[in-house]
Design a protein around this motif. Structure first.
Motif, PDB file in Angstrom:
ATOM      1  N   LEU A 128       0.832  -1.209   0.000  1.00 17.03           N
ATOM      2  CA  LEU A 128       0.000   0.000   0.000  1.00 17.03           C
ATOM      3  C   LEU A 128       0.860   1.250   0.000  1.00 17.03           C
ATOM      4  CD1 LEU A 128      -2.883   1.202   0.245  1.00 17.03           C
ATOM      5  CD2 LEU A 128      -2.566   1.148   2.729  1.00 17.03           C
ATOM      6  N   LEU A 129       0.707   2.090  -1.036  1.00  9.98           N
ATOM      7  CA  LEU A 129       1.300   3.421  -1.018  1.00  9.98           C
ATOM      8  C   LEU A 129       0.384   4.381  -0.279  1.00  9.98           C
ATOM      9  CD1 LEU A 129       3.489   5.432  -1.841  1.00  9.98           C
ATOM     10  CD2 LEU A 129       2.286   5.739  -4.020  1.00  9.98           C
ATOM     11  N   MET A 130      -0.907   4.360  -0.632  1.00  8.60           N
ATOM     12  CA  MET A 130      -1.887   5.175   0.088  1.00  8.60           C
ATOM     13  C   MET A 130      -3.277   4.644  -0.183  1.00  8.60           C
ATOM     14  SD  MET A 130      -1.899   7.639   2.211  1.00  8.60           S
ATOM     15  CE  MET A 130      -3.108   8.656   3.063  1.00  8.60           C
ATOM     16  N   GLY A 131      -4.028   4.362   0.866  1.00  7.88           N
ATOM     17  CA  GLY A 131      -5.385   3.888   0.711  1.00  7.88           C
ATOM     18  C   GLY A 131      -6.361   5.023   0.490  1.00  7.88           C
ATOM     19  N   GLY A 132      -7.428   4.748  -0.255  1.00  6.22           N
ATOM     20  CA  GLY A 132      -8.464   5.744  -0.448  1.00  6.22           C
ATOM     21  C   GLY A 132      -9.191   6.055   0.855  1.00  6.22           C
ATOM     22  N   LYS A 133      -9.763   7.253   0.911  1.00  3.87           N
ATOM     23  CA  LYS A 133     -10.414   7.711   2.137  1.00  3.87           C
ATOM     24  C   LYS A 133     -11.882   8.047   1.950  1.00  3.87           C
ATOM     25  CE  LYS A 133      -6.175   9.661   4.103  1.00  3.87           C
ATOM     26  NZ  LYS A 133      -6.129   8.731   5.229  1.00  3.87           N
ATOM     27  N   ALA A 134     -12.388   7.997   0.706  1.00  2.77           N
ATOM     28  CA  ALA A 134     -13.752   8.454   0.481  1.00  2.77           C
ATOM     29  C   ALA A 134     -14.320   7.866  -0.803  1.00  2.77           C
ATOM     30  CB  ALA A 134     -13.791   9.983   0.407  1.00  2.77           C
ATOM     31  N   TYR A 135     -15.634   7.888  -0.903  1.00  2.00           N
ATOM     32  CA  TYR A 135     -16.378   7.550  -2.113  1.00  2.00           C
ATOM     33  C   TYR A 135     -16.196   8.702  -3.084  1.00  2.00           C
ATOM     34  CZ  TYR A 135     -20.707   6.594  -4.829  1.00  2.00           C
ATOM     35  OH  TYR A 135     -21.637   6.341  -5.805  1.00  2.00           O
ATOM     36  N   TYR A 136     -15.775   8.397  -4.312  1.00  2.74           N
ATOM     37  CA  TYR A 136     -15.350   9.433  -5.254  1.00  2.74           C
ATOM     38  C   TYR A 136     -16.320   9.518  -6.418  1.00  2.74           C
ATOM     39  CZ  TYR A 136     -12.210  12.016  -8.406  1.00  2.74           C
ATOM     40  OH  TYR A 136     -11.656  12.944  -9.251  1.00  2.74           O
ATOM     41  N   VAL A 137     -16.847  10.722  -6.681  1.00  5.98           N
ATOM     42  CA  VAL A 137     -17.756  10.929  -7.807  1.00  5.98           C
ATOM     43  C   VAL A 137     -17.480  12.289  -8.429  1.00  5.98           C
ATOM     44  CG1 VAL A 137     -20.133  11.044  -8.618  1.00  5.98           C
ATOM     45  CG2 VAL A 137     -19.549   9.542  -6.702  1.00  5.98           C
ATOM     46  N   TYR A 138     -17.036  12.284  -9.691  1.00  6.85           N
ATOM     47  CA  TYR A 138     -16.915  13.524 -10.461  1.00  6.85           C
ATOM     48  C   TYR A 138     -17.158  13.176 -11.921  1.00  6.85           C
ATOM     49  CZ  TYR A 138     -15.496  18.219 -11.705  1.00  6.85           C
ATOM     50  OH  TYR A 138     -15.490  19.513 -12.155  1.00  6.85           O
ATOM     51  N   LYS A 139     -18.337  13.507 -12.425  1.00  9.37           N
ATOM     52  CA  LYS A 139     -18.744  13.106 -13.768  1.00  9.37           C
ATOM     53  C   LYS A 139     -18.243  14.084 -14.817  1.00  9.37           C
ATOM     54  CE  LYS A 139     -21.272   9.482 -12.703  1.00  9.37           C
ATOM     55  NZ  LYS A 139     -22.695   9.467 -13.056  1.00  9.37           N
ATOM     56  N   ASP A 140     -17.786  13.557 -15.960  1.00 11.80           N
ATOM     57  CA  ASP A 140     -17.436  14.418 -17.078  1.00 11.80           C
ATOM     58  C   ASP A 140     -18.620  14.553 -18.019  1.00 11.80           C
ATOM     59  OD1 ASP A 140     -17.528  12.144 -18.680  1.00 11.80           O
ATOM     60  OD2 ASP A 140     -15.387  12.094 -19.106  1.00 11.80           O
ATOM     61  N   GLN A 141     -18.404  15.194 -19.164  1.00 18.06           N
ATOM     62  CA  GLN A 141     -19.507  15.470 -20.084  1.00 18.06           C
ATOM     63  C   GLN A 141     -20.058  14.217 -20.730  1.00 18.06           C
ATOM     64  OE1 GLN A 141     -16.305  17.536 -21.875  1.00 18.06           O
ATOM     65  NE2 GLN A 141     -17.080  17.155 -23.948  1.00 18.06           N
ATOM     66  N   TYR A 142     -19.310  13.115 -20.637  1.00 21.61           N
ATOM     67  CA  TYR A 142     -19.795  11.846 -21.157  1.00 21.61           C
ATOM     68  C   TYR A 142     -20.351  10.954 -20.054  1.00 21.61           C
ATOM     69  CZ  TYR A 142     -16.957  13.409 -25.103  1.00 21.61           C
ATOM     70  OH  TYR A 142     -16.409  14.143 -26.129  1.00 21.61           O
ATOM     71  N   GLU A 143     -20.562  11.540 -18.865  1.00 19.56           N
ATOM     72  CA  GLU A 143     -21.086  10.814 -17.710  1.00 19.56           C
ATOM     73  C   GLU A 143     -20.130   9.740 -17.216  1.00 19.56           C
ATOM     74  OE1 GLU A 143     -23.978  11.410 -15.785  1.00 19.56           O
ATOM     75  OE2 GLU A 143     -23.645  13.282 -16.873  1.00 19.56           O
ATOM     76  N   ARG A 144     -18.844   9.919 -17.471  1.00 19.42           N
ATOM     77  CA  ARG A 144     -17.830   9.019 -16.925  1.00 19.42           C
ATOM     78  C   ARG A 144     -17.362   9.564 -15.578  1.00 19.42           C
ATOM     79  NH1 ARG A 144     -13.675   9.077 -21.924  1.00 19.42           N
ATOM     80  NH2 ARG A 144     -13.956  11.285 -21.492  1.00 19.42           N
ATOM     81  N   ASN A 145     -17.229   8.707 -14.598  1.00 18.34           N
ATOM     82  CA  ASN A 145     -16.667   9.105 -13.315  1.00 18.34           C
ATOM     83  C   ASN A 145     -15.149   9.109 -13.469  1.00 18.34           C
ATOM     84  OD1 ASN A 145     -16.415   9.778 -10.624  1.00 18.34           O
ATOM     85  ND2 ASN A 145     -16.866   7.733  -9.857  1.00 18.34           N
ATOM     86  N   ARG A 146     -14.649  10.215 -13.991  1.00 16.48           N
ATOM     87  CA  ARG A 146     -13.283  10.299 -14.501  1.00 16.48           C
ATOM     88  C   ARG A 146     -12.259  10.229 -13.381  1.00 16.48           C
ATOM     89  NH1 ARG A 146     -11.300  12.745 -19.175  1.00 16.48           N
ATOM     90  NH2 ARG A 146      -9.353  11.671 -19.677  1.00 16.48           N
ATOM     91  N   TRP A 147     -11.378   9.271 -13.441  1.00 12.73           N
ATOM     92  CA  TRP A 147     -10.375   9.079 -12.406  1.00 12.73           C
ATOM     93  C   TRP A 147      -9.017   9.601 -12.853  1.00 12.73           C
ATOM     94  CZ3 TRP A 147      -9.970   8.466  -7.464  1.00 12.73           C
ATOM     95  CH2 TRP A 147      -8.796   7.980  -6.895  1.00 12.73           C
ATOM     96  N   GLY A 148      -8.472   9.085 -13.921  1.00 20.72           N
ATOM     97  CA  GLY A 148      -7.152   9.531 -14.357  1.00 20.72           C
ATOM     98  C   GLY A 148      -6.735   8.843 -15.633  1.00 20.72           C
ATOM     99  N   ASP A 149      -5.699   9.339 -16.248  1.00 25.40           N
ATOM    100  CA  ASP A 149      -5.203   8.765 -17.495  1.00 25.40           C
ATOM    101  C   ASP A 149      -3.980   7.886 -17.290  1.00 25.40           C
ATOM    102  OD1 ASP A 149      -7.132  10.055 -19.100  1.00 25.40           O
ATOM    103  OD2 ASP A 149      -5.977  11.901 -18.997  1.00 25.40           O
ATOM    104  N   TYR A 150      -3.250   8.110 -16.212  1.00 22.28           N
ATOM    105  CA  TYR A 150      -2.031   7.343 -15.962  1.00 22.28           C
ATOM    106  C   TYR A 150      -1.517   7.659 -14.562  1.00 22.28           C
ATOM    107  CZ  TYR A 150      -0.688  11.739 -18.326  1.00 22.28           C
ATOM    108  OH  TYR A 150      -0.601  13.045 -18.740  1.00 22.28           O
TER     109      TYR A 150
END
Length: 542
Positions: A467-489
């Motif tokens: 583990l480098l770092m565990g998540g701390k919360a439920y994550y929701v941020y929608k883009d214009q295509y309704e994707r819950n966009r996390w990251g590219d790399y």
């Protein structure tokens, strides 16, 4: 043959996919005649200092960037297949010693939330400093303490002397161990004025806290010929003589056009001199599936030529495209294409997360980074896997012998009911391999983890994840295509002063709409700073 439809900005492009195949086989190379363009020299570069202080108090920044949408083509559910490399840490049982993860030697807080989605965290490691870059900020940190020693700087401010606007996105950064320089690349776009550029910054020394050269290169040019395309999703690589910048090229008002690689002469670039370029583009005319997201390799071997690699777009692909570029700084660079047969892969679904029903977008099947050393090229991407209870995203990695264009070892890493996504790979000087990735499930928030394998481990086996770092919360941020966009790399880099150590950089869910980043050093053991010689004459095509 199965076929998949690739949708890009609402425009559909029909592409064929390769059939299923077996693990490695030897294939002959083919000389390609892509578009080859030669430029006039670039504009005069400028010097930028980390002591520079932003003078304007307000800037109108574009805080959101969405790549062309690449939805998953409908297909049958994968049948359960328990084969693969199961992450022992996900099983809830005590770890056996053989599966112990690499040691986490140090870990520090990275760049804080910038309001940009997604963050695209990347890093480069120098002798005493680590450079971190996200959308759309960079900073330098002391390796020993994690203290900030330069920045943070907004990329739009850092490059403002060379670009006419604020939208700078998709950063990449590497440390060139062959020359002792940091190289940072990002993209600029103005969709109203139809301007697109690679923006480039090169440190004058091996330290990030001094002066940097600043360049901008017009991405709408193919050589010196004007096109109607803009650049998205850059790649960055280096060999002894050249720097390679890749991009997916899209028409301003249409869809994907082709991939392009711009080759810069390293000697001129690092000296802050005016420099021209060579462009390779439209590698496989009429075959969009065969040239999407070409990744130039970050080379550690010191050869005057380089390799590039990409996945093949499709439902059930079984090859990777390997490209060799020779005479890169000449007026006529040579490009050879090789098909590498691999276990089948395709487009995967999204990731479950703890706390609610919204799935995290895990991207697509493109390769996420490429490293070349000692006759081998290493790459990784996200693919679908049904371990037992249904399809989940998993991390696929490859070690490929470039002389024979065959897989030396590869495997799919993950666990039943758990999602693994955005993997990045790095070998160390002793032949150990490290993998960084995000992980989440219905019982786990999205966090950043790592695993590795010693050179002496059984082929294809990775350790349990740490583990480098565990998540701390439920994550929701929608883009214009309704994707819950996390990251590219995510980011990964070899430590040049301890070449048995690798640094990993990634994001984790801090709050519902807030990501946070963390970076850390992992290692199996300390090794000599001298790279292991795996016999360079293996490359019979030199």
């Amino acid at each position: 043959m199965q076929r998949a439809v690739l949708f890009i900005f609402g425009i559909s492009l029909l592409v064929g996919s390769a059939g299923s195949g077996v693990r490695s086989s030897t294939l002959s190379g083919r000389d390609r005649a892509p578009g080859v363009g030669r430029s006039t020299v670039a504009d005069e570069p400028v010097l930028q200092s980390t002591e520079w202080v932003r003078t304007s108090t307000e800037r109108r920044l574009s805080r959101f960037h969405s790549h062309p949408t690449l939805p998953i083509a409908p297909r049958a559910e994968l049948v359960p297949d328990p084969s693969g490399d199961v992450d022992q840490s996900a099983l809830g049982a005590p770890l056996r010693p053989a599966f112990a993860p690499p040691a986490l030697k140090a870990a520090y807080a990275g760049i804080a939330y910038t309001s940009f989605h997604p963050p695209d965290p990347v890093l480069a490691v120098g002798p005493s400093q680590v450079v971190l870059v996200v959308n759309s900020t960079w900073a330098a940190y002391d390796k020993a303490t994690g203290a900030t020693v330069a920045g943070p700087f907004e990329l739009s401010d850092w490059f403002e002397s060379k670009i006419p606007g604020d939208f700078v996105f998709d950063p990449k950064v590497i440390y060139d161990v062959l020359a002792g320089r940091f190289v940072m690349v990002a993209l600029f776009a103005d969709f109203t004025a139809k301007k697109s550029s690679w923006v480039v910054s090169v440190s004058k020394t091996s330290e990030a806290t001094g002066e940097w050269w600043i360049y901008a290169f017009d991405a709408t040019l193919d050589g010196s010929t004007k096109s109607s395309n803009w650049a998205d999703y850059p790649g960055l690589g280096v060999d002894k003589v050249a720097v390679y910048m890749s991009a997916n090229m899209f028409a301003w008002d249409d869809g994907f056009a082709y991939s392009k690689v711009r080759i810069l002469t390293k000697k001129k670039l690092y000296a802050g001199a005016k420099t021209g370029w060579r462009d390779l583009y439209d590698f496989t005319p009429g075959d969009a599936a065969g040239q999407f997201t070409v990744q130039p390799a970050h080379q550690y071997t010191g050869l005057p030529y380089n390799y590039m690699i990409n996945a093949v777009w499709g439902d059930d692909a079984s090859t990777l495209k390997l490209w060799k570029v020779t005479n890169p700084t000449s007026s006529k660079p040579k490009l050879e294409e090789f098909d590498v047969t691999v276990d089948s892969y395709g487009l995967t679904g999204n990731a479950a997360q703890k706390g609610g029903p919204e799935l995290i977008h895990t991207g697509d099947l493109r390769l996420l980074n490429a490293v070349f050393r000692d006759g081998r090229i290493y790459a990784a991407h996200t693919i679908p896997k049904n371990w037992k209870s249904g399809e989940v995203p998993a991390a696929r990695w490859y070690e490929i012998d470039v002389a024979s264009a065959t897989v030396v070892q590869s495997n799919t890493y993950g666990a039943d009911k758990v999602a693994y996504y955005y993997p990045v790979i790095m070998p160390d000087a002793a032949g150990n391999i490290f993998l960084g990735f995000n992980r989440s499930s219905a019982t786990e928030y999205a966090g950043m983890r790592f695993c590795g394998r010693r050179a002496t481990d059984p082929a294809g086996q990775m350790s349990a994840s740490g583990l480098l770092m565990g998540g701390k919360a439920y994550y929701v941020y929608k883009d214009q295509y309704e994707r819950n966009r996390w990251g590219d790399y995510n980011g990964i880099g070899l430590d040049p002063s301890d070449t048995g150590s690798v640094w990993i950089y990634g994001e984790y869910a801090q709050k519902r709409i807030v990501w946070q980043t963390r970076f850390g050093q992992v290692s199996f053991e300390s090794v000599s700073a001298e790279p292991r010689d795996r016999s360079f004459p293996r490359d019979i095509r030199n």
